[in-house]
Design an enzyme around this catalytic site. Structure first.
Site, PDB file in Angstrom:
ATOM      1  N   LYS A 149      -2.900  26.885  30.608  1.00 48.00           N
ATOM      2  CA  LYS A 149      -1.653  27.524  30.163  1.00 48.00           C
ATOM      3  C   LYS A 149      -0.467  26.838  30.827  1.00 48.00           C
ATOM      4  CE  LYS A 149       0.366  32.204  29.762  1.00 48.00           C
ATOM      5  NZ  LYS A 149       0.143  33.634  30.078  1.00 48.00           N
ATOM      6  N   SER A 170      -1.980  39.601  29.184  1.00 49.37           N
ATOM      7  CA  SER A 170      -1.796  38.303  28.521  1.00 49.37           C
ATOM      8  C   SER A 170      -3.017  37.400  28.444  1.00 49.37           C
ATOM      9  CB  SER A 170      -0.660  37.529  29.189  1.00 49.37           C
ATOM     10  OG  SER A 170       0.547  37.952  28.640  1.00 49.37           O
ATOM     11  N   SER A 221       0.570  36.731  26.204  1.00 46.08           N
ATOM     12  CA  SER A 221       1.290  35.471  26.151  1.00 46.08           C
ATOM     13  C   SER A 221       0.377  34.237  26.187  1.00 46.08           C
ATOM     14  CB  SER A 221       2.281  35.397  27.316  1.00 46.08           C
ATOM     15  OG  SER A 221       1.609  35.433  28.557  1.00 46.08           O
TER      16      SER A 221
HETATM   17  N1  GLN Z   1       3.019  41.408  26.912  1.00 45.19           N
HETATM   18  C1  GLN Z   1       3.332  41.804  28.258  1.00 45.19           C
HETATM   19  C2  GLN Z   1       4.742  41.394  28.563  1.00 45.19           C
HETATM   20  O1  GLN Z   1       5.398  40.959  27.708  1.00 45.19           O
HETATM   21  C3  GLN Z   1       2.371  41.176  29.216  1.00 45.19           C
HETATM   22  C4  GLN Z   1       2.636  39.749  29.446  1.00 45.19           C
HETATM   23  C5  GLN Z   1       1.689  39.113  30.409  1.00 45.19           C
HETATM   24  O2  GLN Z   1       0.631  39.662  30.727  1.00 45.19           O
HETATM   25  N2  GLN Z   1       2.097  37.957  30.912  1.00 45.19           N
HETATM   26  O3  GLN Z   1       5.211  41.524  29.654  1.00 45.19           O
END
Ligand code: GLN
Length: 485
Positions: free
Chosen positions: A56, A155, A131
């Site tokens: 990532k 994410s 994400s």
């Molecule tokens: N979707 C969640 C957010 O927008 C979690 C994101 C993540 O785990 N990096 O914060």
């Protein structure tokens, strides 16, 4: 087969698939081939000999672009490599490239990426989740065998669920965060995305450990074991009623119920439990995570990293323009919410209160783990949604993580495994355990995975990467076998 020819095939496939999928932000062809040749020539320490992994793009890799999916870091080349990646490198993996993400890992669909939106290989009109959507899509499509993601509120697990792969968030501290670009430091964890639970355990084995460079990292009380069992005899699995309340799609609910039944068929017992503060987890998260983000992202000022606005007449104008040009709308929204929640007059009313809610969420889990060994829930209340369908509605997007966020607030480990299809799209089954129960989670997930027999493959998948039921690019895939609707 030599690592070199293996990696050459994988690279060829990734280069062919990626223009439509957009899972990878960069493909490191030269370096990968060089590394593969080195591994072929090596004679010792070949633990992960030549496994192709994608990383990532919020995890630092020395001299390799690390953009966080943001314009503000479009030209950033780290001078060091994250500990988790370093450990894998030492065990002879090949880093194929970096994967797309929502900017600074803020989002649930990769639509917040400042570069492009990744497509879900099951249906190119839908999102892969986020994400870590690039990592999940890359593994599902066979662009890479394994990927690393980061999970702050879901994410890793939510995109794994939406793409039909396995994703695990380890216990907070189990994997060093050194080299992970910080979003919300008290919640962030690096973890694996793979096609099987066994691979997930194998990858995890190589990234865990105490790291002197991350003071919050800890040594696991026992080493990660590779799962072998097929039974769940005596295992007590709690099913929190709050997680099955409104918002869970009927198709997701049906797959979840079938999987819960399989837990019993394998000798386990499902018990209804209550996590009464669940409804406050999402609001608490959306104070705590932005508060930490607003502090962490202060460093991107045009002086120390990446992009700098041209021709500003003074320093303050340079800061303002750099940040104005460099950050996308979701990141700006979070910085504003975070800065507000931390400001002197409101600190206690918002941040202080959210931290107290966090304690209550953690205590809910502590209480339940007195009675059950693991907790199960759907990973995401819905299957993959259409590109664009939630992009204009931050709250609808935030709801994607309703079942995963409480786990981060409590610092616990959890896995998502595919448990069937609904409307032709994968459904994820989440297993949550007490802190440091990675082995228990992996063992249970492995037994369930075998019983579920999720064998269908996305329509859009590389035929050369050892996949099953492969269909050529773009051809509608007729799901066969398993429990598909
Ligand atoms: N979707 C969640 C957010 O927008 C979690 C994101 C993540 O785990 N990096 O914060």
């Amino acid at each position: 087969m030599s690592v070199l020819s293996d990696i050459t095939n994988t690279l060829d496939n990734a280069e062919r698939l990626n223009p439509q999928l957009n899972a990878l932000l960069s493909i490191e062809r030269e370096r990968s081939l060089e590394r593969a040749a080195e591994i072929d020539a090596a004679t010792d320490g070949l633990a992960l000999r030549g496994t192709a992994i994608a990383i990532k793009d919020n995890i630092c890799t020395k001299d390799m672009q690390t953009t966080c999916g943001s314009r503000i870091l479009h030209n950033y080349m780290p001078v060091y490599t994250a500990t988790a990646v370093r450990q894998l490198w030492d065990d002879h993996v090949v880093m194929l490239g970096k994967t797309n993400l929502d900017e600074f890992a803020m989002g649930s669909s990769t639509e917040n990426s400042g570069v492009h939106t990744t497509r879900n290989p099951w249906d190119l009109a839908t999102v892969p989740g986020g994400s870590s959507g690039g990592s999940a899509a890359a593994v599902a499509a066979g662009e890479a065998l394994w990927a690393l993601g980061s999970d702050t509120g879901g994410s890793i697990r939510q995109p794994a669920a939406l793409c039909g792969v396995v994703g695990m968030k380890p216990t907070y501290g189990a994997v060093s965060r050194y080299g992970l670009v910080a979003f919300a430091s008290s919640l962030d964890q690096i973890g694996p995305l793979t096609r099987s639970v066994y691979d997930c355990a194998l990858l995890l084995q190589h990234i865990v450990g105490k790291d002197p460079r991350d003071a919050t990292s800890v040594a696991l009380p026992e080493p990660i074991e590779l799962p072998t069992g097929e039974r769940l005899d005596g295992l007590r699995v709690g099913i929190p009623k709050e997680y099955l309340a409104a918002g869970v799609e009927p198709g997701v609910r049906a797959r979840f119920d079938e999987t819960a039944k399989q837990v019993e068929e394998l000798g386990g017992r499902c018990i209804e439990v209550s996590l009464p503060h669940t409804e406050y987890a999402l609001p608490a998260y959306y104070i705590i995570a932005p508060a930490e983000a607003s502090a962490n992202l202060a460093r991107f000022d045009g002086v120390r990293y990446g992009h700098r606005a041209a021709d500003a007449e003074d320093l303050v104008t340079m800061y303002e323009r750099t940040r104005g040009e460099g950050f996308g709308p979701e990141v700006k929204r979070r910085i504003m919410i975070g800065a507000y929640a931390l400001s002197a007059g409101y600190y206690d009313a918002y941040y202080g209160r959210a931290q107290r809610v966090r304690t209550l969420v953690r205590r809910d889990f502590d209480a339940v783990f007195g009675d059950v060994d693991l907790v199960a829930s759907p990973t995401s209340p819905t299957v993959a949604f259409a590109v664009g369908s939630r992009a204009a509605e931050p709250l609808a997007m935030y709801m994607s993580d309703i079942c995963t966020i409480p786990v981060n607030l409590a610092g616990l480990p959890a896995i998502s495994i595919p448990c069937g299809l609904s409307d032709g799209l994968p459904v994820g089954f989440q297993l949550i355990g007490p802190a440091f129960s990675e082995n228990r989670i992996l063992a249970a997930a492995h037994a369930l995975e075998a019983a579920i027999g999720f064998e269908t493959a996305p329509a859009f998948r590389d035929s050369g990467a050892g996949g099953v039921g492969v269909a050529p690019d773009g051809v509608a895939f007729d799901p066969a076998g398993g429990r598909n609707t």
